[in-house]
Design a protein around this motif. Structure first.
Motif, short mmCIF file in Angstrom:
data_model
loop_
_atom_site.label_atom_id
_atom_site.label_comp_id
_atom_site.label_asym_id
_atom_site.label_seq_id
_atom_site.Cartn_x
_atom_site.Cartn_y
_atom_site.Cartn_z
N LYS A 204 -18.05 -45.19 -48.28
CA LYS A 204 -17.40 -44.83 -47.02
C LYS A 204 -17.06 -43.36 -46.99
O LYS A 204 -17.10 -42.74 -45.93
N GLN A 205 -16.80 -42.77 -48.15
CA GLN A 205 -16.60 -41.33 -48.16
C GLN A 205 -17.91 -40.61 -47.81
O GLN A 205 -17.91 -39.64 -47.06
N ALA A 206 -19.03 -41.11 -48.34
CA ALA A 206 -20.33 -40.53 -48.00
C ALA A 206 -20.56 -40.60 -46.48
O ALA A 206 -21.09 -39.67 -45.87
N LEU A 207 -20.14 -41.71 -45.88
CA LEU A 207 -20.35 -41.87 -44.43
C LEU A 207 -19.51 -40.88 -43.62
O LEU A 207 -19.89 -40.50 -42.52
N MET A 208 -18.37 -40.49 -44.17
CA MET A 208 -17.59 -39.47 -43.48
C MET A 208 -18.31 -38.12 -43.56
O MET A 208 -18.38 -37.38 -42.58
N VAL A 209 -18.88 -37.82 -44.73
CA VAL A 209 -19.68 -36.61 -44.87
C VAL A 209 -20.86 -36.65 -43.88
O VAL A 209 -21.26 -35.63 -43.32
N SER A 210 -21.36 -37.85 -43.62
CA SER A 210 -22.48 -38.02 -42.68
C SER A 210 -22.06 -37.91 -41.22
O SER A 210 -22.90 -37.98 -40.34
N GLY A 211 -20.76 -37.81 -40.97
CA GLY A 211 -20.32 -37.60 -39.60
C GLY A 211 -20.08 -38.85 -38.78
O GLY A 211 -20.01 -38.78 -37.56
N TYR A 212 -19.93 -40.01 -39.41
CA TYR A 212 -19.72 -41.24 -38.62
C TYR A 212 -18.30 -41.31 -38.05
O TYR A 212 -18.03 -42.10 -37.16
N ASP A 213 -17.42 -40.48 -38.62
CA ASP A 213 -16.10 -40.24 -38.03
C ASP A 213 -15.14 -41.42 -38.13
O ASP A 213 -14.00 -41.29 -38.53
N ARG A 214 -15.60 -42.59 -37.74
CA ARG A 214 -14.75 -43.78 -37.83
C ARG A 214 -15.65 -44.92 -38.32
O ARG A 214 -16.52 -45.39 -37.59
N TYR A 215 -15.42 -45.35 -39.53
CA TYR A 215 -16.22 -46.43 -40.14
C TYR A 215 -15.34 -47.64 -40.38
O TYR A 215 -14.17 -47.50 -40.73
N PHE A 216 -15.89 -48.81 -40.17
CA PHE A 216 -15.22 -50.00 -40.69
C PHE A 216 -16.23 -51.02 -41.17
O PHE A 216 -17.40 -50.99 -40.81
N GLN A 217 -15.75 -51.89 -42.02
CA GLN A 217 -16.58 -52.97 -42.54
C GLN A 217 -15.64 -54.05 -43.04
O GLN A 217 -14.57 -53.75 -43.56
N ILE A 218 -16.04 -55.30 -42.84
CA ILE A 218 -15.33 -56.37 -43.52
C ILE A 218 -16.19 -56.67 -44.73
O ILE A 218 -17.24 -57.29 -44.62
N SER A 448 -5.04 -41.86 -62.65
CA SER A 448 -4.92 -42.00 -61.19
C SER A 448 -4.10 -43.22 -60.86
O SER A 448 -4.38 -44.32 -61.35
N LEU A 449 -3.10 -43.05 -60.01
CA LEU A 449 -2.34 -44.22 -59.59
C LEU A 449 -3.13 -44.99 -58.52
O LEU A 449 -3.07 -46.21 -58.46
N HIS A 450 -3.85 -44.28 -57.67
CA HIS A 450 -4.76 -44.93 -56.73
C HIS A 450 -6.18 -44.82 -57.25
O HIS A 450 -6.62 -45.64 -58.03
N HIS A 451 -6.91 -43.81 -56.85
CA HIS A 451 -8.21 -43.51 -57.48
C HIS A 451 -8.38 -42.01 -57.46
O HIS A 451 -7.63 -41.30 -56.78
N PRO A 452 -9.34 -41.49 -58.21
CA PRO A 452 -9.39 -40.04 -58.41
C PRO A 452 -9.76 -39.24 -57.17
O PRO A 452 -9.83 -38.01 -57.26
N PHE A 453 -10.01 -39.89 -56.03
CA PHE A 453 -10.37 -39.15 -54.82
C PHE A 453 -9.19 -38.98 -53.87
O PHE A 453 -9.32 -38.44 -52.79
N THR A 454 -8.03 -39.51 -54.28
CA THR A 454 -6.82 -39.38 -53.48
C THR A 454 -6.35 -37.93 -53.48
O THR A 454 -6.27 -37.31 -54.54
N ALA A 455 -6.03 -37.43 -52.29
CA ALA A 455 -5.63 -36.01 -52.18
C ALA A 455 -4.16 -35.82 -52.51
O ALA A 455 -3.32 -36.60 -52.06
N ILE A 490 -5.28 -40.27 -47.91
CA ILE A 490 -6.11 -39.15 -47.50
C ILE A 490 -6.89 -38.72 -48.74
O ILE A 490 -6.34 -38.69 -49.84
N ARG A 491 -8.22 -38.46 -48.56
CA ARG A 491 -9.05 -38.16 -49.73
C ARG A 491 -9.19 -36.65 -49.90
O ARG A 491 -8.94 -35.87 -48.97
N PRO A 528 -15.92 -33.36 -44.10
CA PRO A 528 -14.74 -33.16 -43.25
C PRO A 528 -13.49 -33.70 -43.95
O PRO A 528 -13.60 -34.55 -44.85
N PRO A 529 -12.31 -33.27 -43.55
CA PRO A 529 -11.09 -33.93 -44.04
C PRO A 529 -11.14 -35.39 -43.62
O PRO A 529 -11.56 -35.68 -42.48
N HIS A 530 -10.79 -36.30 -44.50
CA HIS A 530 -10.90 -37.72 -44.15
C HIS A 530 -9.94 -38.56 -44.97
O HIS A 530 -9.43 -38.14 -46.00
N GLY A 531 -9.72 -39.76 -44.49
CA GLY A 531 -8.86 -40.70 -45.19
C GLY A 531 -9.10 -42.09 -44.66
O GLY A 531 -9.79 -42.27 -43.65
#
Lengths: 591, 591
Positions: A204-218, A448-455, A490-491, A528-531
């Motif tokens: 999902k972080q890759a998809l933000m880099v790809s510009g999808y802006d708002r991603y969801f998935q179940i 990491s208390l969450h994961h290493p991509f947490t900002a 926020i990542r 982009p900045p994302h979370g």
């Protein structure tokens, strides 16, 4: 076969009086009243009373008494309003009954190994082995249909908000959540393995880099952990990620979802924004990071009061860097016996606490084994801080901070229940925010208390290397009735920051490249900045349905040993299959 | 950081003239016209032209020329209608431009390894390795957003039709589709393995026994097969199952879906019911069971015409139990050269055909190397049957039936394209029905053509043991433009019938118990008549988008070797991980 139903078993009312209908379903409850036979016919939508009247049913009348519970039949008959006073208000179709004129037996049933609508005391193994029968129960049908509706509402919400639903791979690489992975040997890449994802985080972080802006998935996720009652090896999460957002944006979208669900499914108005409590405050006042706010019993710190007390247990706890904390059980003096109070010590011992002290505020003054050790000033300050009044009970923990927190958090929950302070119908949401960026591993090194991509929070960026354990993140957990529904953060979108975080975590360049190479690369090409956020769907359904077990909201759950009793998975495989996959079993053949 | 956008990059028009807006996105196309700098700012929704005017942009004007393609920026500025005649009609926002007054650089980008909106000739490996960049292309964004909308429409359709969405396990047992399974070693059950599902078949049948009546799921499925262009190791299927239905009910629900999709997504009215063609007719007239009906070129059988012909190739083919079949390439005489006709033989040789004969119908009479062998009656009957006229070309295959079918099917498709008979914009649906119940394995023993739970047609039930290969099933495939979109069947709901089918398939009781024990058991406890269908979602998206590759509709696809170039999955795992799972690698360590 006569299959074409005109109606389901849950919809006929007086409005259909006189109509000829065809219904299909499962037989339940054969009764005979003076030669007229009655059965209940069930399907997913409800129950309809079928009447075999000798004058109307003709040859079919004889058949009635041969029918057994769970036989599958198709019938035709005329809808008839029940006689005055005979309506059954508990049944949606209770105003009518259907006089059968045609009948077909579609399938016989053997006697099921348990009552379909059993009380819940049936042997779990038998239920799981015949899961297809347990799923026929009203309870399980209600639960799974609720879950289906819940899922659909969630999806429509995100679609309406212009989120793009994107499927991410199940056959992938180890992800950074740190739990044990399920592995899949590759046939086409000898000696290599896919991992099943613990979350779609990297994708999902890759998809933000790809510009999808708002991603969801179940998304289905997998963790090969030892299972507790509220864990399953595979689970489903509502997974979202957004670009050009800050923490409030992600929380606000999530709150909109929850408000919509509460409105649609429970006709409840949720007041937004939801309350927010900082991690530090939650740990202090509730002893945990997932506080149950349906009731009070807040924890208060008294460490400074007892720095120099004559009661050595308290004094030493403070001196050794621990804490003295207390809960005022308001008006509980009458409700708790001496035994109740004494039982708290073995209860708290589970969390390594050495003891639980207490003071009962009686009309005759404080009763307690410990007050005699306190100075007058200490007592006065204590009662003032705790707002202690006649009829209250104060309980105390004095120990290492972690032990105090865990013991008092557990005692608080237990006492909340015992004292009847919890409204079981309430759905109480809160956000926990401002988590620390790093925890400590067993050697006190940062993890990491969450994961290493947490900002890290921007204001803490400059002191990340120096005051590592003081650094806070823009991470947030959503808590419902004391259970973590999910959380996010926020990542990091800048490569230099990501590299610094890896260094602090002791992840060297080679390891970072190997594990997260493409993520690091992607930060170089316009990230982009994302979370985002992930919510546990199974747990959400469980809490909304107020049912105690995940098994009640999962169609085909696994046991604590991660087996499926119905399919008998996992199973044996042939030698040749393993050979093709370049693996061998290390289990000795028992033959 | 300044993140809060007022608009996205695709929505500003003249109506916003004069407004101050904040946009974020990716930089493209820096231009300088006499000291005024222009850039295109992109996001998922569109492109907006940003103007850095020295009088308005102030200090930010200097920054403009330092911006590079794919830098991520946030800007504030005033919307201004473009001067008369300067509007860009190709751009949704082409009426306006934004004069920048505030600017923030959110992230720099290195020069990407390829143009984001590349022509498609870029090296595939580079594209897949940097998939997060390829996914930023307009094409991939359009495709994945389309897929997301498609998915949502499908789900809403089934929800509206009272289908219950139920998730079935990914960690399960081998399923009966017969392809190679992906396996997952179990840590808690030494020596045992989960299989990833090839479909949720057994679970959805169990759910019918449980009374859910209408089930659907958009389900991930897995097959460890050697991959072709239109296969992926994991794929997504729209999976449904219904109770108390016959074949027409399932087909009708599916047609409703397709009609809705065509209307919503392409504003096309689909005429229902869709055409139905029997398997036998399809094999005869199109040589395959997934006919492309966008064009004619039907195959005709001439075997009876040439039983005693003097042309020994035809005669022998018929004598040996084979067939002589022909296609009339209407009016193609002018379009096909002698070389085109001769090239058909090597083309058909791929399907083991020994040769392709032809007759060109010219004004001077039939031209062909073979007509001289035919009797007058044979020729007359041939031309009559083939409705041959001057200007036509007839092509012939004479061989074993299988070879004839495969060769003519492939030639027909190839010629349909070459002769320009295919309208690439058409979406042509058809059902193929009345499939045989059993095929033959290499030893001519019966095998399931679909899967062993497919029900024989009621009228064929009595002769199942005697005329095994003549038995037909209530199975149906949905075909779009010559591609199988999916298929389904009515299932066996009676245990005695299921046991007979297992016997015919040579599956003994022990094997049946071991593999499908719970399914057999479940038929004893009130299994309703039921049937269903599965549609390939990836393929549906691909065909609807008229794109040639599944990679164009899957966010993170795998290569033909089943690797993910981006994450480098599958990867290596530690010795200890394998030990925990009771497996060892049989690949020699190369160090």
């Amino acid at each position: 076969m006569k299959l074409k139903r005109t109606h389901n078993c849950g919809e006929l009312t007086n409005n259909n009086n006189g109509e000829t209908v065809r219904l299909s379903g499962w037989v339940e409850n054969y009764r005979d009243h003076g030669g007229v036979a009655f059965i209940d016919l069930n399907d997913r939508w409800g129950t309809t009373q079928i009447v075999f009247h000798p004058d109307i049913a003709g040859e079919h009348h004889k058949i009635a008494h041969t029918l057994r519970s769970q036989d599958v039949i198709s019938i035709e008959g005329k809808v008839s309003a029940r006689p005055e006073g005979m309506a059954n208000a508990r049944l949606g179709t209770g105003e009518i009954e259907v006089y059968i004129s045609d009948f077909e037996l579609l399938n016989k049933s053997k006697t099921p190994p348990f009552e379909i609508n059993h009380s819940g005391e049936t042997n779990q193994e038998v239920l799981l082995k015949h899961r297809y029968l347990d799923l026929r129960s009203r309870k399980m049908q209600k639960n799974l249909i609720f879950r289906s509706e819940l899922t659909n509402k969630i999806r429509n919400y995100f679609n309406d908000q212009q989120f793009v639903e994107i499927e991410t791979p199940i056959l992938t690489r180890a992800t950074p959540e740190g739990a044990r992975d399920y592995l899949v040997p590759s046939r086409t890449n000898p000696g290599k393995f896919f991992a099943l994802p613990q979350s779609p985080q990297l994708f999902k972080q890759a998809l933000m880099v790809s510009g999808y802006d708002r991603y969801f998935q179940i998304a289905r996720c997998f963790r090969d952990e030892d299972l507790r009652a509220d864990r399953q090896p595979e689970f489903t999460q509502v997974d979202i990620e957004m670009s050009f957002v800050d923490q409030e944006d992600v929380m606000s979208v999530t709150e909109g979802l929850m408000a919509g669900l509460m409105k649609d499914m429970f006709s409840k108005d949720l007041t937004l924004p939801l309350p927010r409590i900082t991690y530090d405050q939650s740990m202090l006042e509730y002893g945990c990071d997932a506080p149950d706010l349906r009731f009070g019993l807040k924890i208060k710190d008294l460490s400074d009061v007892f720095v120099n007390t004559g009661f050595s247990v308290f004094k030493n706890a403070v001196k050794n860097g621990g804490a003295v904390r207390s809960i005022n059980l308001k008006g509980a003096a009458e409700k708790l016996s001496r035994k109740d109070l004494d039982d708290m010590t073995p209860f708290a011992a589970r969390f390594k606490a050495k003891g639980v002290a207490w003071i009962k505020m009686t009309a005759e003054g404080p009763q307690s084994p410990i007050v005699k050790f306190f100075s007058e000033e200490e007592s006065a300050e204590l009662y003032k801080r705790m707002e202690a009044e006649t009829g209250d009970v104060l309980i105390f923990l004095a120990d290492k901070e972690e032990v105090v927190c865990q013991s008092l958090a557990a005692l608080r929950l237990d006492l909340g229940k015992k004292l009847g302070l919890i409204d079981e119908n309430e759905l109480n949401f809160t956000w926990v925010v401002d988590f620390p960026m790093f925890g400590k591993d067993h050697k006190a090194r940062p993890t990491s208390l969450h994961h290493p991509f947490t900002a890290p929070k921007t204001e803490d960026l400059d002191r990340m290397e120096d005051d590592v354990f003081d650094v806070k993140t823009n991470a947030y957990d959503l808590v419902l009735n004391g259970c973590e529904l999910g959380g996010g953060s926020i990542r990091i979108h800048r490569k230099d920051v990501q590299e610094r975080v890896f260094r602090i975590l002791g992840i060297d360049e080679e390891e970072a490249r190997d594990k997260f190479g493409f993520l690091l690369d992607s930060l170089d090409y316009g990230a982009p900045p994302h979370g985002g956020l992930a919510l546990g769907l199974d747990r959400m359904a469980m809490l909304f349905l107020k049912t105690p077990s995940l098994r009640d909201v999962i169609a085909f759950p696994k046991t604590q040993k991660a087996t499926c009793m119905m399919t008998e998975a996992p199973g044996n495989v042939e030698e040749e299959q393993m050979e093709e996959l370049f693996i061998a079993s290390t289990v000795e053949d028992e033959e």
